[in-house]
Design a protein around this motif. Sequence first.
Motif, PDB file in Angstrom:
ATOM      1  N   ILE A 197      -4.499   4.173   0.805  1.00  0.00           N
ATOM      2  CA  ILE A 197      -4.632   4.349   2.179  1.00  0.00           C
ATOM      3  C   ILE A 197      -5.715   3.201   2.826  1.00  0.00           C
ATOM      4  O   ILE A 197      -5.392   2.411   3.689  1.00  0.00           O
ATOM      5  N   ALA A 198      -6.754   2.613   2.009  1.00  0.00           N
ATOM      6  CA  ALA A 198      -7.561   1.679   2.336  1.00  0.00           C
ATOM      7  C   ALA A 198      -6.673   0.253   2.462  1.00  0.00           C
ATOM      8  O   ALA A 198      -7.193  -0.481   3.296  1.00  0.00           O
ATOM      9  N   PHE A 199      -5.980   0.125   1.578  1.00  0.00           N
ATOM     10  CA  PHE A 199      -4.996  -1.086   1.391  1.00  0.00           C
ATOM     11  C   PHE A 199      -3.955  -1.320   2.432  1.00  0.00           C
ATOM     12  O   PHE A 199      -3.870  -2.298   3.148  1.00  0.00           O
ATOM     13  N   VAL A 200      -3.576   0.199   3.253  1.00  0.00           N
ATOM     14  CA  VAL A 200      -2.560   0.110   4.281  1.00  0.00           C
ATOM     15  C   VAL A 200      -3.740  -0.148   5.386  1.00  0.00           C
ATOM     16  O   VAL A 200      -3.173  -1.162   6.459  1.00  0.00           O
ATOM     17  N   GLY A 201      -4.621   0.271   5.458  1.00  0.00           N
ATOM     18  CA  GLY A 201      -5.847  -0.141   6.663  1.00  0.00           C
ATOM     19  C   GLY A 201      -6.237  -1.734   6.628  1.00  0.00           C
ATOM     20  O   GLY A 201      -6.404  -2.227   7.729  1.00  0.00           O
ATOM     21  N   ILE A 202      -6.104  -2.290   5.485  1.00  0.00           N
ATOM     22  CA  ILE A 202      -6.197  -3.813   5.409  1.00  0.00           C
ATOM     23  C   ILE A 202      -5.055  -4.380   6.091  1.00  0.00           C
ATOM     24  O   ILE A 202      -5.380  -5.355   6.876  1.00  0.00           O
TER      25      ILE A 202
ATOM     26  N   GLY B  97       0.875  -1.335   0.072  1.00  0.00           N
ATOM     27  CA  GLY B  97       0.085   0.126  -0.055  1.00  0.00           C
ATOM     28  C   GLY B  97       0.950   1.275  -0.117  1.00  0.00           C
ATOM     29  O   GLY B  97       0.548   2.178  -0.581  1.00  0.00           O
ATOM     30  N   LEU B  98       2.028   1.315   0.840  1.00  0.00           N
ATOM     31  CA  LEU B  98       2.806   2.227   0.913  1.00  0.00           C
ATOM     32  C   LEU B  98       3.675   2.647  -0.585  1.00  0.00           C
ATOM     33  O   LEU B  98       3.614   3.539  -0.882  1.00  0.00           O
TER      34      LEU B  98
ATOM     35  N   VAL C 230       3.825   5.877  -5.769  1.00  0.00           N
ATOM     36  CA  VAL C 230       3.551   5.806  -7.258  1.00  0.00           C
ATOM     37  C   VAL C 230       2.416   6.694  -7.545  1.00  0.00           C
ATOM     38  O   VAL C 230       2.660   7.404  -8.389  1.00  0.00           O
ATOM     39  N   PHE C 231       1.307   6.774  -6.751  1.00  0.00           N
ATOM     40  CA  PHE C 231       0.142   7.790  -7.321  1.00  0.00           C
ATOM     41  C   PHE C 231       0.364   9.036  -6.969  1.00  0.00           C
ATOM     42  O   PHE C 231      -0.139  10.008  -7.573  1.00  0.00           O
ATOM     43  N   ILE C 232       1.367   9.360  -6.049  1.00  0.00           N
ATOM     44  CA  ILE C 232       1.604  10.682  -5.622  1.00  0.00           C
ATOM     45  C   ILE C 232       2.755  11.176  -6.497  1.00  0.00           C
ATOM     46  O   ILE C 232       2.631  12.319  -7.017  1.00  0.00           O
TER      47      ILE C 232
END
Length: 115
Positions: free
Chosen positions: A45-50, A22-23, A28-30
């Motif tokens: 952020i959702a993936f890091v939350g998972i 996720g990070l 990459v997206f930023i």
Amino acid sequence: MTERTRLDFGGLWDGLSYIILGLLAMAVFIFYGGSVNTGGVIASIAFVGIGVAAVLAPKISPLFTGLNRYWIGLFWALCGVVILGLGLLSSTRWASGVILGVLFAVYGVLTTFNR
């Protein structure tokens, strides 16, 4: 050797792999392209939350360690649909959100059918 007969959710290494992935996706997206891909950042952020949930869930309740493949597949399919929607609604470059959402949804369906 023993064969795993059920899927286990959670654990330290599963959670850390989700958090790291996720990070990396968020970076990459930023930093890729001229502007920040908001849908991709929200999905990251959702993936890091998972990942955080995967680390903490077995410690909170032992019921989370024995989820069957149908619940896990449904979870990933719903994550794919949400990412697909966020990618379509929040970004002018919607193709990355659509591709990511479809991949998560396909992964959820394949998990449900034990493939």
